[in-house]
Design a protein around this motif. Structure first.
Motif, mmCIF file in Angstrom:
data_model
loop_
_atom_site.group_PDB
_atom_site.id
_atom_site.type_symbol
_atom_site.label_atom_id
_atom_site.label_comp_id
_atom_site.label_asym_id
_atom_site.label_seq_id
_atom_site.Cartn_x
_atom_site.Cartn_y
_atom_site.Cartn_z
ATOM 1 N N SER A 341 -138.041 -9.611 23.143
ATOM 2 C CA SER A 341 -138.074 -8.693 24.280
ATOM 3 C C SER A 341 -137.007 -9.062 25.310
ATOM 4 C CB SER A 341 -139.457 -8.698 24.924
ATOM 5 O OG SER A 341 -139.764 -9.972 25.385
ATOM 6 N N LEU A 342 -136.497 -10.305 25.258
ATOM 7 C CA LEU A 342 -135.481 -10.704 26.227
ATOM 8 C C LEU A 342 -134.140 -10.021 25.995
ATOM 9 C CD1 LEU A 342 -137.591 -12.741 26.986
ATOM 10 C CD2 LEU A 342 -135.804 -14.402 27.228
ATOM 11 N N LEU A 343 -133.996 -9.414 24.808
ATOM 12 C CA LEU A 343 -132.757 -8.672 24.568
ATOM 13 C C LEU A 343 -132.644 -7.525 25.562
ATOM 14 C CD1 LEU A 343 -132.710 -8.541 20.684
ATOM 15 C CD2 LEU A 343 -131.794 -10.253 22.209
ATOM 16 N N TYR A 344 -133.777 -7.146 26.139
ATOM 17 C CA TYR A 344 -133.825 -6.169 27.227
ATOM 18 C C TYR A 344 -132.798 -6.500 28.291
ATOM 19 C CZ TYR A 344 -135.984 -4.073 31.437
ATOM 20 O OH TYR A 344 -136.243 -3.395 32.588
ATOM 21 N N ILE A 345 -132.738 -7.796 28.641
ATOM 22 C CA ILE A 345 -131.896 -8.188 29.768
ATOM 23 C C ILE A 345 -130.424 -8.072 29.412
ATOM 24 C CG2 ILE A 345 -131.320 -10.155 31.235
ATOM 25 C CD1 ILE A 345 -134.317 -10.840 31.059
ATOM 26 N N ILE A 346 -130.078 -8.294 28.125
ATOM 27 C CA ILE A 346 -128.671 -8.133 27.778
ATOM 28 C C ILE A 346 -128.404 -6.748 27.194
ATOM 29 C CG2 ILE A 346 -128.233 -10.589 27.486
ATOM 30 C CD1 ILE A 346 -128.427 -10.087 24.478
ATOM 31 N N SER A 347 -129.281 -5.788 27.554
ATOM 32 C CA SER A 347 -129.015 -4.372 27.294
ATOM 33 C C SER A 347 -128.977 -3.978 25.834
ATOM 34 C CB SER A 347 -127.702 -3.917 27.943
ATOM 35 O OG SER A 347 -127.778 -4.103 29.301
ATOM 36 N N LEU A 348 -129.708 -4.675 24.984
ATOM 37 C CA LEU A 348 -129.885 -4.164 23.628
ATOM 38 C C LEU A 348 -131.147 -3.315 23.642
ATOM 39 C CD1 LEU A 348 -128.997 -7.142 21.331
ATOM 40 C CD2 LEU A 348 -127.940 -4.910 21.355
ATOM 41 N N VAL A 349 -131.096 -2.164 22.966
ATOM 42 C CA VAL A 349 -132.186 -1.196 23.139
ATOM 43 C C VAL A 349 -133.316 -1.498 22.178
ATOM 44 C CG1 VAL A 349 -132.673 1.223 23.489
ATOM 45 C CG2 VAL A 349 -130.364 0.398 23.676
ATOM 46 N N GLU A 350 -134.019 -2.612 22.413
ATOM 47 C CA GLU A 350 -135.175 -2.895 21.575
ATOM 48 C C GLU A 350 -136.417 -2.272 22.199
ATOM 49 O OE1 GLU A 350 -135.987 -4.592 24.527
ATOM 50 O OE2 GLU A 350 -137.389 -5.521 23.121
ATOM 51 N N LEU A 351 -137.575 -2.655 21.716
ATOM 52 C CA LEU A 351 -138.806 -1.961 22.109
ATOM 53 C C LEU A 351 -139.010 -1.892 23.626
ATOM 54 C CD1 LEU A 351 -141.228 -0.551 20.985
ATOM 55 C CD2 LEU A 351 -142.348 -2.713 20.662
ATOM 56 N N THR A 352 -138.824 -3.035 24.314
ATOM 57 C CA THR A 352 -139.074 -3.036 25.754
ATOM 58 C C THR A 352 -138.045 -2.195 26.495
ATOM 59 O OG1 THR A 352 -139.813 -5.291 25.424
ATOM 60 C CG2 THR A 352 -139.631 -4.554 27.660
ATOM 61 N N ARG A 353 -136.784 -2.249 26.012
ATOM 62 C CA ARG A 353 -135.723 -1.499 26.685
ATOM 63 C C ARG A 353 -135.917 0.005 26.489
ATOM 64 N NH1 ARG A 353 -131.925 -3.414 30.280
ATOM 65 N NH2 ARG A 353 -131.121 -1.452 31.036
ATOM 66 N N ILE A 354 -136.314 0.371 25.260
ATOM 67 C CA ILE A 354 -136.435 1.812 24.992
ATOM 68 C C ILE A 354 -137.575 2.388 25.815
ATOM 69 C CG2 ILE A 354 -138.048 1.929 23.043
ATOM 70 C CD1 ILE A 354 -135.020 3.646 22.382
ATOM 71 N N SER A 355 -138.567 1.540 26.130
ATOM 72 C CA SER A 355 -139.662 2.056 26.949
ATOM 73 C C SER A 355 -139.143 2.397 28.339
ATOM 74 C CB SER A 355 -140.778 1.034 27.026
ATOM 75 O OG SER A 355 -140.318 -0.100 27.672
ATOM 76 N N ARG A 356 -138.141 1.660 28.771
ATOM 77 C CA ARG A 356 -137.528 1.965 30.070
ATOM 78 C C ARG A 356 -136.871 3.341 30.036
ATOM 79 N NH1 ARG A 356 -136.568 -1.469 34.519
ATOM 80 N NH2 ARG A 356 -136.777 0.099 36.119
ATOM 81 N N THR A 357 -136.178 3.616 28.907
ATOM 82 C CA THR A 357 -135.543 4.931 28.754
ATOM 83 C C THR A 357 -136.595 6.028 28.791
ATOM 84 O OG1 THR A 357 -134.467 3.705 26.988
ATOM 85 C CG2 THR A 357 -133.598 5.875 27.472
ATOM 86 N N VAL A 358 -137.710 5.756 28.112
ATOM 87 C CA VAL A 358 -138.778 6.763 28.066
ATOM 88 C C VAL A 358 -139.291 7.047 29.467
ATOM 89 C CG1 VAL A 358 -141.143 7.136 27.331
ATOM 90 C CG2 VAL A 358 -139.474 6.295 25.702
ATOM 91 N N ILE A 359 -139.488 5.961 30.254
ATOM 92 C CA ILE A 359 -140.048 6.169 31.588
ATOM 93 C C ILE A 359 -139.057 6.907 32.478
ATOM 94 C CG2 ILE A 359 -140.955 4.980 33.596
ATOM 95 C CD1 ILE A 359 -141.754 2.760 31.609
ATOM 96 N N ASN A 360 -137.769 6.763 32.177
ATOM 97 C CA ASN A 360 -136.784 7.441 33.009
ATOM 98 C C ASN A 360 -136.653 8.926 32.700
ATOM 99 O OD1 ASN A 360 -136.214 5.229 34.464
ATOM 100 N ND2 ASN A 360 -134.461 4.598 33.237
ATOM 101 N N GLN A 361 -137.339 9.403 31.637
ATOM 102 C CA GLN A 361 -137.309 10.842 31.382
ATOM 103 C C GLN A 361 -137.961 11.552 32.550
ATOM 104 O OE1 GLN A 361 -139.567 10.994 27.808
ATOM 105 N NE2 GLN A 361 -137.820 10.521 26.490
ATOM 106 N N PRO A 362 -137.329 12.627 33.052
ATOM 107 C CA PRO A 362 -137.858 13.284 34.255
ATOM 108 C C PRO A 362 -139.316 13.711 34.129
ATOM 109 C CG PRO A 362 -135.960 14.475 33.321
ATOM 110 C CD PRO A 362 -136.070 13.185 32.589
#
Lengths: 400, 398
Positions: A341-362
């Motif tokens: 999940s720490l790949l989140y911090i270096i901007s690889l779109v793994e599970l935790t990062r993609i959830s961020r994208t999902v939440i940013n959907q209007p």
């Protein structure tokens, strides 16, 4: 034990329930207080959670975005390749599991999971092709679980294990081929590996790579040769003193700088390098524990038989050492899986990062709790599966 | 063996030497050293060439340019016209604050939950198990994001803050609660209590040892307690002041809070996440440690007529501690390293500030060196302190 005790009827069940209550919940006054306080906590927490889950939470965010969570922006028309990979992995894993240990409970479990998965498909608005895939995967696993014991009975064990190793290597190679493309398939860049797919792939690859490195480091740390020992100690202790994101940071920024300028490393490759270097140091310490647990007599006996040192390590020390540290290695696999999940911090779109994208959907802005609980559940499930698998392996290899 | 191979030509001698284990070992080691040296030289030259190509200078003097990154939360004076080195110092203080508080709280919660898992109360035991199994199996980063985004940022804005008795204010901006404020008598109180506490502690241990040796119940807590109360009374009489004033947070014109102590949302989420996560691991360590004490020890202590609390305090706990401390050390180290995840929720710790200054200066190599030095030093200090403590509780064999 008196033999003359009359056969008294067992006390009525409400009485034994009362006894149980008194013994386990109200034995002393402070235990009663504790029980009441905990009951209140359970009531409040449980009620809050249930109310939130069924009346306030809006689970459509998960329903609509399930594909993003699982595979991210993997090209939709190529999704069959992911399904095929899952099918292949399910086939190999279930065959291995069937050979190692086949039980009716395992078969039933796989059947139940398949049925559940089929039920989940319409819940997440899947298509009928998804149901067919799920059914195919489930039946493949069932067939292979049954096939395993038969193969075990027919084939000599040495040929069987050699065959399984070949099968695994082939499966992993074709996995890379299917996901990367080329040689007949349209190529897919690693940047399109996202979501759970990326999480699982990085975890598996890094663990696989760090295993030999970790074992070598552990052996090096116990080596009588001072130079090798010192180098290994320095490596292990420096890596263990640094946080993982520090190492990912170094791998992301320093690797391109210390390699010749014409080599361009993929972001994913850098991340896997970082994870591998990190995990190997911890694995080395775990394996060292196992090495220390091998009795000196085993080594002396092996030497007395005239085995050369390398074979002593390979045939006598390592099998015993690794077997005794299976629980810690399983723990480390779980840790590594969570650490991806720490790949989140270096901007690889793994599970935790993609959830961020999902939440940013209007449509779903601010739906943090639903999304994080959902992906938390995914993490929890995978960790649980790893630990169950590890326990089976332990039992199979006869670890006490 | 054929005759010619037994000759004593120097080649033969040389070959026989080569077959010698130690000589082989040394040759192997020098080869490895050579390979490692060559690799370092290779990477080093690449590094120098790449830095030249990208026209990045090397040197630590940039640390003293007056253009630090902006830091939202500081314990000491800082503005972004200060030097980068000062920014690193400020960030280091932020890291230390969360690490020290985290270690303290995680130990407390962890020991409590670990004891709860061994409780004879069924419900408490189950609750503790659920806590441990849940928290351990979610990634820490996810938990931090959850606490920050789904809990702390979901609090109402400051104008509509939640007020709990105390008063404790909860809002998007963070938490404010009453705290102690030193006054003119604080120093006197501290000295009195410090000295008095040390003397009483020594006295208490002396009396306990006496009790153990003589087997008489002489109430070892009585004299130390009297001594301490007397000293407190004396201090109160001479200074006419309590050791601290308690300040309560006060809202001024519905905008700012003054007094008390205020934690930002970032800090609170980080501290809470780190504490709860690490506590789950510590709970397991404590449980394993206590269970590792042989059952005969409990039985023997009870057979000697010791009270349950004494069984725990004098027989079980000292033995459990020997099992607990080494893995506890590595949990403390993990907590210190995990504090770097602060960057994900925007708490300005050392990693956050390092990556921010990397963005503004581009000096990757130097910043990596500083970052590694800071974390390695912190790990080394924690490990050394814990090892000292570990040595002090080891079994002294006669």
């Amino acid at each position: 034990m008196s033999l003359t005790q009359p056969n008294r009827p067992s006390p009525p069940s409400w009485k034994s329930a009362l006894t149980w209550l008194r013994r386990n919940l109200f034995s002393t006054w402070y235990n009663s207080v504790l029980t009441l306080v905990s009951l209140w906590v359970v009531y409040q927490g449980g009620r809050g959670l249930l109310v939130w889950m069924f009346s306030q939470a809006q689970w459509t965010v998960v329903q609509v975005n399930i594909r993003l969570f699982l595979v991210g922006r993997f090209p939709v028309d190529q999704l069959w390749r992911v399904w095929l990979v899952v099918l292949m992995m399910a086939a190999v894993t279930s065959l291995t599991a069937g050979i190692l240990q086949s039980s009716r409970r395992g078969l039933m479990g796989v059947g139940l999971v398949t049925a559940g998965a089929v039920g989940l498909v319409p819940l997440f608005k899947g298509q009928s092709s998804d149901i067919i895939w799920v059914l195919a995967i489930g039946s493949m696993a069932l067939v292979n679980l049954g096939l395993g014991p038969m193969l075990k009975a027919r084939l000599p064990s040495q040929r069987l294990s050699r065959g399984m190793v070949t099968l695994w290597v082939l499966a992993l190679l074709s996995l890379l081929w299917l996901l990367l493309g080329g040689w007949g398939f349209s190529p897919i860049s690693t940047q399109q590996w996202q979501g759970l797919l990326l999480t699982v792939l990085t975890a598996v690859i890094s663990m696989g790579l760090s295993f030999p490195l970790g074992v070598l480091l552990a052996l090096g740390r116990r080596s009588p040769l001072p130079v090798i020992r010192t180098l290994c100690i320095v490596y292990i202790e420096v890596i263990r003193g640094l946080p993982l994101i520090g190492i990912l940071f170094v791998a992301g920024i320093m690797l391109p700088l210390i390699l010749p300028s014409h080599i361009q490393l993929d972001d994913l490759v850098r991340a896997i390098c970082g994870l591998t270097l990190f995990s190997a140091a911890y694995l080395a310490e775990n394996v060292r524990g196992g090495l220390q647990a091998v009795p000196q007599g085993q080594i002396e006996a092996a030497k007395a038989l005239g085995l050369p040192p390398l074979l002593v390590v390979w045939l006598v020390i390592l099998p015993q050492a690794l077997r005794s540290v299976i629980p810690t290695i399983v723990g480390q696999c779980i840790g590594l899986f969570k650490d991806t999940s720490l790949l989140y911090i270096i901007s690889l779109v793994e599970l935790t990062r993609i959830s961020r994208t999902v939440i940013n959907q209007p449509r779903f802005i601010g739906r943090y709790a639903e999304v994080y609980l959902f992906i938390g559940l995914i993490y929890w499930l995978v960790c649980y599966l790893i630990s169950v698998g590890g326990r089976h392996l332990e039992r199979q290899l006869g670890v006490e | 063996m054929p005759k010619h191979r037994q000759g004593k030509g120097w080649t033969q001698l040389y070959l026989r030497k080569l077959r010698n284990r130690t000589v082989q070992g040394w040759i192997g080691q020098s080869l490895i050293l050579l390979v490692v040296g060559l690799a370092i030289a290779y990477f080093g030259t690449n590094l120098v060439q790449n830095l030249q190509r990208l026209q990045i200078p090397f040197g630590f003097d940039f640390l003293f340019t007056k253009s630090g990154p902006s830091i939202g939360e500081t314990l000491i004076e800082y503005s972004d016209t200060d030097s980068i080195a000062w920014a690193f110092g400020v960030a280091l203080l932020n890291t230390l604050r969360v690490v020290l508080l985290g270690i303290l709280w995680a130990t407390l919660v962890g020991v409590l939950v670990g004891m709860a898992r061994l409780s004879d109360n069924w419900l408490v035991k189950k609750l503790a198990t659920v806590y441990v199994e849940t928290l351990r199996n979610f990634p820490l980063l996810l938990q931090l994001l959850f606490w920050y985004l789904a809990v702390f940022l979901k609090f109402p804005s400051f104008e509509n803050r939640i007020q709990l008795p105390g008063p404790i204010y909860l809002s998007k901006n963070g938490v404010a609660f009453p705290w102690l404020q030193p006054n003119s008598a604080t120093m006197i109180w501290l000295i009195t209590l410090g000295l008095g506490g040390a003397v009483s502690l020594w006295l208490w241990r002396f009396l306990i040892r006496q009790q153990i040796e003589q087997g008489t119940a002489n109430k070892p807590w009585l004299w130390p307690l009297l001594l301490l109360t007397g000293l407190c009374g004396l201090a109160a009489l001479t200074t006419q002041q309590p050791p601290f004033w308690i300040t309560r947070p006060q809202v001024i014109e519905n905008l700012v809070v003054e007094g008390g102590i205020q934690f930002t949302s970032e800090f609170s989420a980080l501290l809470l996440g780190l504490t709860l996560y690490t506590a789950a691991f510590i709970a397991e360590i404590v449980r394993a440690g206590i269970m590792a004490v042989a059952k005969g020890q409990w039985d023997a202590a009870q057979a000697l007529g010791l009270k349950p609390a004494f069984v725990m305090r004098f027989v079980v706990f000292p033995q459990a501690l020997r099992v607990i401390v080494p893995p506890l050390t590595s949990q403390y180290l993990n907590l210190a390293k995990n504090s770097s995840l602060a960057v994900a929720i925007g708490y300005p710790d050392i990693y956050y500030v390092a990556s921010a200054s990397l963005e503004s200066t581009g000096r990757s190599v130097e910043i990596v060196v500083v970052l590694m030095a800071v974390y390695l030093t912190m790990s080394l200090i924690i490990a050394t302190l814990m090892n000292l403590y570990n040595r002090s509780i080891q079994l002294v064999e006669r």
